[in-house]
Design a protein around this motif. Structure first.
Motif, short mmCIF file in Angstrom:
data_model
loop_
_atom_site.label_atom_id
_atom_site.label_comp_id
_atom_site.label_asym_id
_atom_site.label_seq_id
_atom_site.Cartn_x
_atom_site.Cartn_y
_atom_site.Cartn_z
N ARG A 49 0.85 -1.29 0.02
CA ARG A 49 0.18 -0.01 -0.04
C ARG A 49 0.79 1.18 -0.04
N LEU A 50 1.97 1.00 0.69
CA LEU A 50 2.69 2.57 0.78
C LEU A 50 3.70 2.66 -0.38
N ASN B 110 2.68 -0.95 13.16
CA ASN B 110 1.76 -1.35 11.95
C ASN B 110 0.49 -0.12 12.27
N SER B 111 0.32 0.26 13.44
CA SER B 111 -0.82 1.17 13.65
C SER B 111 -0.54 2.50 13.08
N GLU B 112 0.71 2.78 13.40
CA GLU B 112 1.39 4.03 12.92
C GLU B 112 1.47 4.34 11.16
N LEU C 165 -1.34 6.10 6.15
CA LEU C 165 -2.07 5.74 4.91
C LEU C 165 -3.35 6.72 4.95
N ASP C 166 -3.70 6.94 6.19
CA ASP C 166 -4.76 7.69 6.16
C ASP C 166 -4.71 9.32 6.09
N SER C 167 -3.37 9.61 6.17
CA SER C 167 -3.07 11.10 6.31
C SER C 167 -1.90 11.22 5.38
N PRO C 168 -2.20 11.81 4.20
CA PRO C 168 -1.34 12.41 3.17
C PRO C 168 -0.23 13.32 3.79
N GLU C 169 -0.60 14.10 4.49
CA GLU C 169 0.35 15.29 5.11
C GLU C 169 1.27 14.38 6.15
N SER C 170 1.00 13.53 6.86
CA SER C 170 1.89 12.67 7.94
C SER C 170 2.83 11.84 6.85
N LEU C 171 2.16 11.46 6.04
CA LEU C 171 3.00 10.50 5.00
C LEU C 171 4.21 11.29 4.26
#
Length: 614
Positions: free
Chosen positions: A540-541, A565-567, A572-578
């Motif tokens: 996914r990443l 995994n939780s992080e 995956l749910d936050s484009p800004e954090s990624l």
């Protein structure tokens, strides 16, 4: 010919100013001195409000001396001000040298009268009687002498003397931080009593306490209506009598209530004592529940305290369970569960870490204090930096050996569906020098599908891949799914994909944003082994990372997979954090590359030296 600018020869400090005094008003107050150069009111840099002090600068030192004599203890805008020489050295100001504390002053004694009584002992830099907002004396003040000898002489001569009808206390000033609490052996005569029955009068108390010695005074505090407020003070002449009375009457029955008797304390002393008691109690609780308190994060917004308690009660007896919330009552996404024993807490961590609860995988760990957690993260970060920078000569890119094994070493990971990472020595995407070829896939995908039979509808994926990617240059995380697939795509879709049409891979379509994609991924992770979970998250990443750094996507994805995994799900749910994490990884890779270059340079120099010698 140019004229040299006028430089002030003397600077004075002006304190105790009214809040509304302006620079102009201060200038007018000192304008009678012709060599006045400038004035300045000091203000808060954020709010612009006056700090109630300022500076006045003179060209002539004689005018500055006269200004101290004339303006010290005068009024500006209705309030008495202090004028003294400005001291730029903050250490000298705070040293306390020559500073004298005076208390038990009569209401008739102001700053000027106090200075008149102390000035015979030496040169006084500053003198102040502390007043309330309405200008009334608080009964104490400070005298700052130029020398320590003058201060000691004033203490020796004036301590215990009478001024304005009251006996003064004069002693060396001690900062609040340096004041020690009285020990249990300290002498005292004043006692505090509380829980006094409303029907008990002062006469009854005097009779009771006088059994233990001579009483100088006794009073019960009363309200505006004259009714008892339930507490009071009793002052003995002899400290030993006071101690005996406290030990005998504390906890005794008087009227309908049990009396509390203790040494009378100042408010500041009592607050400090209560603070220390609270800290000791807090530390005892921390030690008691140190290994029994569990930290839970990534909690669904709908989970309540009762839900959390019910879920974790399977592991043992819970003393408390709480989901942390903000001021509006909304969940912050984390909470704490405290068990009766450390074994139960460890069971909860082992049982529920990664458990899917209401669509979200839980992160469960033994709770740590903030200081311990910060220290742990600092050490962990340092180890990661050392690993990324120091291992680069052995492991390309500084990756963890768990996912990117050393050359010639076969990882001890059981075979399973999804992607399998091959050893560097036999992986076709790596050259002989140990560095990856960006034009060839570095990971060999499995042909086993990872999609359960589910009627999840098609959704546009933010991380989709087209099936017509060139075979030799595809990303390391691209999947080749085995046919037939019955879960997401129809047989017609599969046929179209085999012919090279730009349709979306079924597995990655299911991973699209929104509730359906999150639910699907959570279900897949819950059913997979830890190794498979990392593989699925990597798939996914990779396409999301490649949008930011296509040339480094494989390396950065491998680095990100070292996270919990939780992080990773949150990324995956936050484009800004990624995006932020990708930038962090790029910086680490730059550091690793720089260190590797230095090592190569040293090795080349060594070889050159060897050739020259031979």
């Amino acid at each position: 010919m140019a004229v040299a600018p006028t430089v002030p020869a003397a600077s004075l400090y002006v304190g105790d100013l009214q809040q509304d005094v302006t620079d102009g008003m201060l200038f007018d107050a000192f304008s009678e001195f012709k060599s006045l150069a400038s004035v300045r009111i000091c203000r808060d840099s954020a709010t612009g409000r006056s700090l109630c002090y300022g500076y006045v600068n003179f060209i002539s030192r004689q005018d500055a001396i006269r200004a101290i004599e004339v303006k010290n203890h005068s009024k500006v805008n209705g309030k008495v001000i202090r004028v003294m020489w400005s001291h730029r050295d903050s250490d000298a100001r705070r040293s306390g040298i020559g500073n004298v504390f005076v208390k038990n002053l009569s209401d008739s004694i102001d700053s000027m009268k106090l200075q008149e009584n102390f000035q015979k002992f030496g040169n006084i830099l500053s003198c102040k009687v502390v007043t309330s907002q309405d200008g009334k004396s608080q009964g104490y003040g400070f005298v700052q002498f130029e020398s320590e000898d003058s201060a000691n002489a004033a203490i020796e001569k004036l301590n215990g003397s009478t001024l304005g009808g009251k006996q003064m206390y004069v002693g060396k000033f001690v900062r609040k931080s340096d004041r020690a609490l009285p020990s249990h052996e300290a002498k005292y005569t004043n006692l505090y009593m509380k829980n006094v029955d409303a029907d008990v009068s002062e006469e009854v108390l005097k009779e009771k306490f006088s059994e233990y010695g001579k009483i100088l005074s006794l009073v019960i505090s009363k309200d505006e209506n004259g009714a008892s407020r339930g507490f009071g003070f009793v002052n003995f002449e002899n400290p030993d009598d006071a101690k005996c009375a406290m030990e005998a009457l504390n906890g005794s029955q008087l009227g309908s209530k049990v009396l509390y008797v203790a040494r009378a304390q100042k408010k500041s002393e009592r607050k400090e004592m209560l603070r220390r008691q609270f800290e000791e109690k807090r530390k005892a609780q921390i030690l008691q529940y140190q290994a029994s308190n569990v930290y839970v994060k990534n909690i669904d917004d709908e989970i309540t305290d009762e839900d959390l308690r019910k879920h974790f009660s399977q592991c043992g007896t819970i003393t408390s369970a709480k989901v942390m919330r903000n001021d509006k009552g909304l969940s912050k996404g984390f909470g704490f569960v405290c068990f009766s024993t450390p074994d139960e807490a460890n069971k909860a961590v082992n049982s529920f870490h990664g458990f899917i609860l209401r669509r979200k995988p839980l992160f469960v760990a033994i709770a740590q204090r903030k200081e311990e957690r910060e220290a742990h993260l600092k050490i962990q970060y340092g180890q990661h930096m050392t690993g990324f920078a120091g291992q680069s000569a052995v492991i390309p890119g500084g990756y963890s050996p768990l996912y990117y094994p050393l050359p010639g070493v076969v990882p001890q990971i059981p075979a399973g569906p999804g992607l399998m990472y091959q050893p560097l020595g036999i992986r076709p995407g790596w050259r002989d020098n140990g560095f990856a070829d960006r034009y060839k896939p570095a990971v060999q995908p499995s042909a086993v599908p990872l999609i359960p039979n589910s009627p999840t509808p098609h959704r546009q994926s933010r991380g989709r891949m087209n099936s017509n990617v060139p075979q030799g240059g595809g990303p390391p995380y691209a999947l080749h799914l085995q046919q037939p697939i019955h879960s997401v795509a129809s047989s017609k879709d599969i046929s179209t994909q085999q012919k090279g049409s730009p349709s979306v891979q079924p597995f990655l379509v299911a991973a699209g944003p929104g509730v359906e994609g999150s639910d699907m991924l959570s279900s897949l992770l819950a059913a997979a082994s830890p190794e498979q979970q990392k593989q699925m998250l990597g798939e996914r990443l990779y396409p999301l990372v490649s949008q930011h750094k296509p040339d480094l996507a494989a390396k950065i994805t491998g680095m990100l997979l070292e996270m919990d995994n939780s992080e990773l799900l949150l990324l995956l749910d936050s484009p800004e954090s990624l995006a932020a994490k990708v930038e962090e990884a790029v910086e680490v890779l730059k550091l690793s590359k720089a260190k590797l270059s230095n090592q190569d340079s040293l090795y080349t120099n060594y070889l050159s030296t060897g050739v020259a010698v031979n």
